[in-house]
Design a protein around this motif. Structure first.
Motif, PDB file in Angstrom:
ATOM      1  N   VAL A 174       0.639  -1.122   0.044  1.00 15.77           N
ATOM      2  CA  VAL A 174       0.029  -0.133   0.036  1.00 15.77           C
ATOM      3  C   VAL A 174       1.045   1.242   0.095  1.00 15.77           C
ATOM      4  O   VAL A 174       0.662   2.229  -0.887  1.00 15.77           O
ATOM      5  CB  VAL A 174      -0.819  -0.103   1.091  1.00 15.77           C
ATOM      6  CG1 VAL A 174      -1.895   1.327   1.218  1.00 15.77           C
ATOM      7  CG2 VAL A 174      -1.961  -1.154   1.004  1.00 15.77           C
ATOM      8  N   MET A 175       1.928   1.138   0.779  1.00 22.22           N
ATOM      9  CA  MET A 175       2.681   2.371   0.889  1.00 22.22           C
ATOM     10  C   MET A 175       3.608   2.553  -0.345  1.00 22.22           C
ATOM     11  O   MET A 175       3.609   3.777  -0.859  1.00 22.22           O
ATOM     12  CB  MET A 175       3.677   2.237   2.243  1.00 22.22           C
ATOM     13  CG  MET A 175       4.981   3.154   2.145  1.00 22.22           C
ATOM     14  SD  MET A 175       5.955   2.786   3.396  1.00 22.22           S
ATOM     15  CE  MET A 175       6.798   1.615   2.385  1.00 22.22           C
ATOM     16  N   THR A 176       4.007   1.320  -1.026  1.00 21.48           N
ATOM     17  CA  THR A 176       4.569   1.550  -2.346  1.00 21.48           C
ATOM     18  C   THR A 176       3.862   2.214  -3.224  1.00 21.48           C
ATOM     19  O   THR A 176       4.261   3.062  -4.136  1.00 21.48           O
ATOM     20  CB  THR A 176       5.235   0.336  -2.705  1.00 21.48           C
ATOM     21  OG1 THR A 176       6.144  -0.072  -1.559  1.00 21.48           O
ATOM     22  CG2 THR A 176       5.896   0.351  -4.047  1.00 21.48           C
ATOM     23  N   ALA A 177       2.413   1.687  -3.350  1.00 19.79           N
ATOM     24  CA  ALA A 177       1.423   2.180  -4.390  1.00 19.79           C
ATOM     25  C   ALA A 177       1.257   3.824  -4.174  1.00 19.79           C
ATOM     26  O   ALA A 177       1.321   4.508  -5.300  1.00 19.79           O
ATOM     27  CB  ALA A 177       0.138   1.536  -4.276  1.00 19.79           C
ATOM     28  N   SER A 178       1.109   4.233  -2.997  1.00 19.71           N
ATOM     29  CA  SER A 178       0.835   5.779  -2.736  1.00 19.71           C
ATOM     30  C   SER A 178       2.198   6.508  -3.127  1.00 19.71           C
ATOM     31  O   SER A 178       2.124   7.507  -3.836  1.00 19.71           O
ATOM     32  CB  SER A 178       0.781   5.775  -1.433  1.00 19.71           C
ATOM     33  OG  SER A 178      -0.569   5.276  -1.141  1.00 19.71           O
ATOM     34  N   ALA A 179       3.317   5.810  -2.954  1.00 22.23           N
ATOM     35  CA  ALA A 179       4.587   6.566  -3.393  1.00 22.23           C
ATOM     36  C   ALA A 179       4.812   6.539  -4.883  1.00 22.23           C
ATOM     37  O   ALA A 179       5.263   7.655  -5.197  1.00 22.23           O
ATOM     38  CB  ALA A 179       5.604   5.995  -2.534  1.00 22.23           C
ATOM     39  N   LEU A 180       4.403   5.492  -5.476  1.00 18.88           N
ATOM     40  CA  LEU A 180       4.584   5.490  -7.005  1.00 18.88           C
ATOM     41  C   LEU A 180       3.711   6.515  -7.572  1.00 18.88           C
ATOM     42  O   LEU A 180       4.002   7.182  -8.401  1.00 18.88           O
ATOM     43  CB  LEU A 180       4.548   3.990  -7.431  1.00 18.88           C
ATOM     44  CG  LEU A 180       5.472   3.201  -7.194  1.00 18.88           C
ATOM     45  CD1 LEU A 180       5.159   1.872  -7.519  1.00 18.88           C
ATOM     46  CD2 LEU A 180       6.640   3.491  -8.095  1.00 18.88           C
ATOM     47  N   LEU A 181       2.398   6.729  -7.009  1.00 17.02           N
ATOM     48  CA  LEU A 181       1.556   7.552  -7.452  1.00 17.02           C
ATOM     49  C   LEU A 181       1.999   8.947  -7.425  1.00 17.02           C
ATOM     50  O   LEU A 181       2.065   9.716  -8.344  1.00 17.02           O
ATOM     51  CB  LEU A 181       0.155   7.630  -6.865  1.00 17.02           C
ATOM     52  CG  LEU A 181      -0.924   8.169  -7.492  1.00 17.02           C
ATOM     53  CD1 LEU A 181      -1.385   7.722  -8.881  1.00 17.02           C
ATOM     54  CD2 LEU A 181      -2.310   8.162  -6.728  1.00 17.02           C
ATOM     55  N   GLU A 182       2.391   9.236  -6.250  1.00 15.47           N
ATOM     56  CA  GLU A 182       3.012  10.583  -5.877  1.00 15.47           C
ATOM     57  C   GLU A 182       4.290  10.691  -6.633  1.00 15.47           C
ATOM     58  O   GLU A 182       4.589  11.824  -7.296  1.00 15.47           O
ATOM     59  CB  GLU A 182       3.107  10.784  -4.623  1.00 15.47           C
ATOM     60  CG  GLU A 182       2.126  10.841  -3.504  1.00 15.47           C
ATOM     61  CD  GLU A 182       2.326  10.610  -2.026  1.00 15.47           C
ATOM     62  OE1 GLU A 182       3.561  10.868  -1.795  1.00 15.47           O
ATOM     63  OE2 GLU A 182       1.290  10.464  -1.482  1.00 15.47           O
ATOM     64  N   GLY A 183       5.133   9.589  -6.958  1.00 18.64           N
ATOM     65  CA  GLY A 183       6.403   9.779  -7.750  1.00 18.64           C
ATOM     66  C   GLY A 183       6.113  10.087  -9.197  1.00 18.64           C
ATOM     67  O   GLY A 183       7.152  10.406  -9.767  1.00 18.64           O
ATOM     68  N   GLY A 184       4.903   9.926  -9.606  1.00 16.50           N
ATOM     69  CA  GLY A 184       4.850  10.141 -11.231  1.00 16.50           C
ATOM     70  C   GLY A 184       4.759   8.820 -11.878  1.00 16.50           C
ATOM     71  O   GLY A 184       4.798   8.824 -13.167  1.00 16.50           O
ATOM     72  N   ALA A 185       4.625   7.571 -11.428  1.00 17.78           N
ATOM     73  CA  ALA A 185       4.478   6.416 -12.089  1.00 17.78           C
ATOM     74  C   ALA A 185       3.178   6.474 -13.073  1.00 17.78           C
ATOM     75  O   ALA A 185       3.254   5.600 -13.946  1.00 17.78           O
ATOM     76  CB  ALA A 185       4.215   5.297 -11.221  1.00 17.78           C
ATOM     77  N   ALA A 186       2.290   7.391 -12.644  1.00 17.86           N
ATOM     78  CA  ALA A 186       1.228   7.391 -13.677  1.00 17.86           C
ATOM     79  C   ALA A 186       1.194   8.458 -14.438  1.00 17.86           C
ATOM     80  O   ALA A 186       0.006   8.987 -14.907  1.00 17.86           O
ATOM     81  CB  ALA A 186      -0.193   7.452 -12.707  1.00 17.86           C
ATOM     82  N   GLY A 187       2.250   9.025 -14.678  1.00 19.81           N
ATOM     83  CA  GLY A 187       2.378  10.038 -15.722  1.00 19.81           C
ATOM     84  C   GLY A 187       1.993  11.578 -14.923  1.00 19.81           C
ATOM     85  O   GLY A 187       1.515  12.433 -15.593  1.00 19.81           O
ATOM     86  N   GLU A 188       2.146  11.749 -13.753  1.00 15.74           N
ATOM     87  CA  GLU A 188       1.715  12.923 -12.861  1.00 15.74           C
ATOM     88  C   GLU A 188       2.569  14.002 -13.409  1.00 15.74           C
ATOM     89  O   GLU A 188       3.639  14.192 -13.806  1.00 15.74           O
ATOM     90  CB  GLU A 188       1.916  12.805 -11.324  1.00 15.74           C
ATOM     91  CG  GLU A 188       0.907  11.522 -10.845  1.00 15.74           C
ATOM     92  CD  GLU A 188      -0.503  12.039 -10.890  1.00 15.74           C
ATOM     93  OE1 GLU A 188      -0.823  13.168 -10.232  1.00 15.74           O
ATOM     94  OE2 GLU A 188      -1.301  11.568 -11.233  1.00 15.74           O
ATOM     95  N   ALA A 189       1.938  14.998 -13.627  1.00 16.92           N
ATOM     96  CA  ALA A 189       2.335  16.313 -13.970  1.00 16.92           C
ATOM     97  C   ALA A 189       3.486  16.790 -13.128  1.00 16.92           C
ATOM     98  O   ALA A 189       3.305  17.018 -11.822  1.00 16.92           O
ATOM     99  CB  ALA A 189       1.401  17.669 -14.194  1.00 16.92           C
ATOM    100  N   GLY A 190       4.798  17.255 -13.329  1.00 16.73           N
ATOM    101  CA  GLY A 190       5.581  17.833 -12.610  1.00 16.73           C
ATOM    102  C   GLY A 190       6.544  16.557 -11.898  1.00 16.73           C
ATOM    103  O   GLY A 190       7.433  17.050 -11.181  1.00 16.73           O
ATOM    104  N   ALA A 191       6.470  15.351 -12.513  1.00 17.78           N
ATOM    105  CA  ALA A 191       7.067  14.551 -11.826  1.00 17.78           C
ATOM    106  C   ALA A 191       8.548  14.295 -12.307  1.00 17.78           C
ATOM    107  O   ALA A 191       8.574  14.685 -13.714  1.00 17.78           O
ATOM    108  CB  ALA A 191       6.456  13.231 -11.915  1.00 17.78           C
ATOM    109  N   GLY A 192       9.714  14.535 -11.361  1.00 21.02           N
ATOM    110  CA  GLY A 192      11.040  14.545 -12.073  1.00 21.02           C
ATOM    111  C   GLY A 192      11.376  13.032 -12.867  1.00 21.02           C
ATOM    112  O   GLY A 192      10.695  12.229 -12.753  1.00 21.02           O
ATOM    113  N   PRO A 193      12.313  13.411 -13.584  1.00 21.15           N
ATOM    114  CA  PRO A 193      12.928  12.115 -14.614  1.00 21.15           C
ATOM    115  C   PRO A 193      13.209  10.954 -13.576  1.00 21.15           C
ATOM    116  O   PRO A 193      14.153  11.386 -12.670  1.00 21.15           O
ATOM    117  CB  PRO A 193      13.946  12.724 -15.539  1.00 21.15           C
ATOM    118  CG  PRO A 193      14.332  13.961 -14.710  1.00 21.15           C
ATOM    119  CD  PRO A 193      13.244  14.605 -13.939  1.00 21.15           C
TER     120      PRO A 193
END
Length: 221
Positions: A174-193
């Motif tokens: 669960v923690m990893t899923a949230s972190a990946l979402l915040e980190g831009g795994a789903a193409g979030e705008a502004g996520a760093g390379p």
């Protein structure tokens, strides 16, 4: 007659899914406790009275969203654990660790709205939805425990300890899923390379610590 019933049932299911999809879209920007029934029916293109043919209230719809969000993961997780179970100790669990993180990452990529909903509502204001999420995660933990119990590394473990270990594994997912979402795994705008890979690398390291603890848990018992 049976054909007519089949058409009606298909239409009913279509309307129900439209309500779920509309609610999920609206929940991208707000919590379930602030979402109104009329907002959902307007977005779904149905009359407010039609809502009650499918759900008792908004909490009932939220529970259905929990089942939709997490239900499909059970089969995938069980298959992954079973496939890597016989080899879990051969390479210090590296195959299972890599596969687990990739399973989570793939789910975040394909179901970002569901992941966001679970992350927000796990501690949200709708008690029935919190309970549904807790129940699903408890079921995950039981499934993980049952798989762990069949593996040689579990010899000598108490049931409660195995369940605690499984709970750590699920909490980490669960923690990893949230972190990946915040980190831009789903193409979030502004996520760093490389943000998603950094999160995934950290998740693999954390799972290695859990795996290491598992192998040495009985050393002092």
């Amino acid at each position: 007659m049976s054909h007519t019933l089949g058409v009606r049932q298909a239409q009913k299911q279509k309307t129900r899914q439209a309500l779920l999809d509309a609610a999920l879209r609206l929940l991208e920007e707000q919590s379930l406790s602030s979402l109104g029934l009329r907002e959902v029916t307007r977005a779904a293109g149905v009359a407010p009275t039609a809502f009650y043919r499918h759900f008792r209230d908004m909490a009932d719809l939220g529970v259905a969203l929990v089942e939709e969000a997490l239900g499909s993961l059970h089969t995938a997780l069980t298959a992954l654990l079973s496939a890597t179970g016989d080899r879990a100790g051969e390479d210090d669990g590296e195959e299972r660790i890599a596969a687990t993180v990739e399973l989570i990452a793939a789910y975040v990529r394909t179901h970002p709205a569901h992941v966001r909903f679970i992350a927000r509502e796990q501690h949200g204001g709708v008690q029935a939805v919190r309970a549904a999420i807790g129940g699903q995660l408890a079921l995950f933990a039981q499934e993980v425990k049952d798989q762990f119990a069949r593996e040689p590394e579990a010899a000598g473990w108490a049931e409660d300890d195995l369940l605690m270990l499984a709970g750590m594994y699920v909490d980490h997912m669960v923690m990893t899923a949230s972190a990946l979402l915040e980190g831009g795994a789903a193409g979030e705008a502004g996520a760093g390379p490389g943000a998603a890979e950094r999160v995934a690398a950290r998740a693999r390291r954390q799972l290695r610590l859990i795996s290491l603890g598992r192998r040495h848990w009985l050393d002092e018992h």
